[in-house]
Design a protein around this motif. Structure first.
Motif, PDB file in Angstrom:
ATOM      1  N   THR A  72       0.838  -1.197   0.000  1.00 16.29           N
ATOM      2  CA  THR A  72       0.000   0.000   0.000  1.00 16.29           C
ATOM      3  C   THR A  72       0.874   1.248   0.000  1.00 16.29           C
ATOM      4  N   ALA A  73       0.447   2.242  -0.760  1.00 15.12           N
ATOM      5  CA  ALA A  73       1.097   3.549  -0.717  1.00 15.12           C
ATOM      6  C   ALA A  73       0.665   4.260   0.559  1.00 15.12           C
ATOM      7  N   SER A  74       1.448   5.215   0.999  1.00 17.78           N
ATOM      8  CA  SER A  74       1.191   5.916   2.251  1.00 17.78           C
ATOM      9  C   SER A  74       0.043   6.911   2.111  1.00 17.78           C
ATOM     10  N   GLY A  75      -0.724   7.063   3.196  1.00 18.32           N
ATOM     11  CA  GLY A  75      -1.691   8.147   3.284  1.00 18.32           C
ATOM     12  C   GLY A  75      -3.100   7.851   2.833  1.00 18.32           C
ATOM     13  N   TYR A  76      -3.447   6.571   2.636  1.00 21.15           N
ATOM     14  CA  TYR A  76      -4.790   6.238   2.157  1.00 21.15           C
ATOM     15  C   TYR A  76      -5.573   5.470   3.220  1.00 21.15           C
ATOM     16  N   ASP A  77      -6.868   5.742   3.273  1.00 20.04           N
ATOM     17  CA  ASP A  77      -7.778   5.027   4.160  1.00 20.04           C
ATOM     18  C   ASP A  77      -7.827   3.564   3.718  1.00 20.04           C
ATOM     19  N   LYS A  78      -7.453   2.662   4.608  1.00 24.81           N
ATOM     20  CA  LYS A  78      -7.357   1.245   4.223  1.00 24.81           C
ATOM     21  C   LYS A  78      -8.726   0.603   3.996  1.00 24.81           C
ATOM     22  N   GLY A  79      -9.797   1.279   4.404  1.00 29.05           N
ATOM     23  CA  GLY A  79     -11.119   0.762   4.141  1.00 29.05           C
ATOM     24  C   GLY A  79     -11.659   1.136   2.784  1.00 29.05           C
ATOM     25  N   HIS A  80     -10.936   2.020   2.075  1.00 26.59           N
ATOM     26  CA  HIS A  80     -11.388   2.487   0.761  1.00 26.59           C
ATOM     27  C   HIS A  80     -10.245   2.444  -0.245  1.00 26.59           C
ATOM     28  N   LEU A  81      -9.529   1.344  -0.261  1.00 23.20           N
ATOM     29  CA  LEU A  81      -8.411   1.204  -1.188  1.00 23.20           C
ATOM     30  C   LEU A  81      -8.901   0.928  -2.602  1.00 23.20           C
ATOM     31  N   ALA A  82      -8.137   1.401  -3.570  1.00 23.37           N
ATOM     32  CA  ALA A  82      -8.372   1.109  -4.984  1.00 23.37           C
ATOM     33  C   ALA A  82      -7.034   0.706  -5.593  1.00 23.37           C
ATOM     34  N   SER A  83      -7.066   0.203  -6.811  1.00 19.89           N
ATOM     35  CA  SER A  83      -5.851  -0.343  -7.426  1.00 19.89           C
ATOM     36  C   SER A  83      -4.738   0.699  -7.548  1.00 19.89           C
ATOM     37  N   GLU A  84      -5.119   1.979  -7.668  1.00 21.96           N
ATOM     38  CA  GLU A  84      -4.095   3.026  -7.801  1.00 21.96           C
ATOM     39  C   GLU A  84      -3.426   3.374  -6.471  1.00 21.96           C
ATOM     40  N   HIS A  85      -3.850   2.760  -5.396  1.00 25.57           N
ATOM     41  CA  HIS A  85      -3.285   3.045  -4.073  1.00 25.57           C
ATOM     42  C   HIS A  85      -2.183   2.062  -3.682  1.00 25.57           C
ATOM     43  N   PHE A  86      -1.640   1.363  -4.673  1.00 21.84           N
ATOM     44  CA  PHE A  86      -0.593   0.373  -4.407  1.00 21.84           C
ATOM     45  C   PHE A  86       0.662   0.664  -5.224  1.00 21.84           C
ATOM     46  N   LEU A  87       1.769   0.205  -4.698  1.00 15.81           N
ATOM     47  CA  LEU A  87       3.039   0.252  -5.407  1.00 15.81           C
ATOM     48  C   LEU A  87       3.504  -1.180  -5.659  1.00 15.81           C
TER      49      LEU A  87
END
Length: 204
Positions: A41-56
């Motif tokens: 997971t990239a930093s700074g995102y709500d883990k309950g609302h992750l989307a594919s663009e929120h990953f490295l």
């Protein structure tokens, strides 16, 4: 696991962990081992609302190969846990109240739990009579130094189910996403029981 499947699994895990209240605000970070390296997971995102663009996407050396955003500083600790236990496929880091408070209340470097049937939810634990020991490390903003301390401790006391970071939270690990989720749920139940036990004993 392929990168897209890993992201989907972590999105689902994020919803579940968030519903449990274990990743408030933008806390926590997740990772899965893939065919080419790791998805984190990239930093700074709500883990309950992750989307594919929120990953490295990282290669096996931990270098970013795809994705945008900033990797969590704690990515180095994820990578160290994979290195220490090569059969680990998933690491989920949470910030529950019970884990955070217990890790501060216990003054030593180990949380020892015994006598609970739920201990058997953890891989390799066969009886409530077994002493379950979870290593505790002082929080440190120097994650490379913290990761090295975990590695040193692992030489004498192997990390199997996860570690606690004092005043910070739990890093749970498993040989699949399902096992890691089971380890988190089992450990969080045990942490909550221990916290209640301590409060009741203090009130007597």
């Amino acid at each position: 696991m392929q990168n897209n499947a890993a992201k989907s699994a972590l999105i689902e895990a994020g919803r579940w962990v968030s519903q449990k209240g274990w990743v408030p605000a933008t806390g926590g970070n997740f990772s899965i081992k893939t065919e080419t390296g790791f998805v984190v997971t990239a930093s700074g995102y709500d883990k309950g609302h992750l989307a594919s663009e929120h990953f490295l996407e990282l290669n096996q050396q931990g270098e970013i190969t795809a994705g945008s955003g900033k990797p969590s500083a704690e990515t180095a600790l994820h990578l160290k846990l994979y290195q220490l236990q090569p059969d680990t496929e998933c690491v989920l880091h949470t910030h529950s109240v019970a884990a955070t408070v217990l890790s501060r209340f216990i003054k030593g470097d180990t949380l020892s739990i015994q006598g609970y049937e739920m201990q058997k939810s953890l891989r390799g634990v066969r009886s409530h009579e077994d002493a379950l020991k979870i290593a505790i490390f002082d929080n440190d903003q120097d994650i490379d130094r913290l990761a090295e301390l975990v590695a040193q401790r692992h030489q004498s006391e192997p990390v199997v189910h996860g570690v606690l970071i004092r005043g910070h939270g739990l890093y749970a690990m498993g040989n699949s996403v399902a096992e890691t989720r089971r380890h988190i749920e089992g450990l969080e139940f045990l942490f909550a029981c221990e916290l209640e036990r301590i409060k009741l004993e203090s009130a007597l």
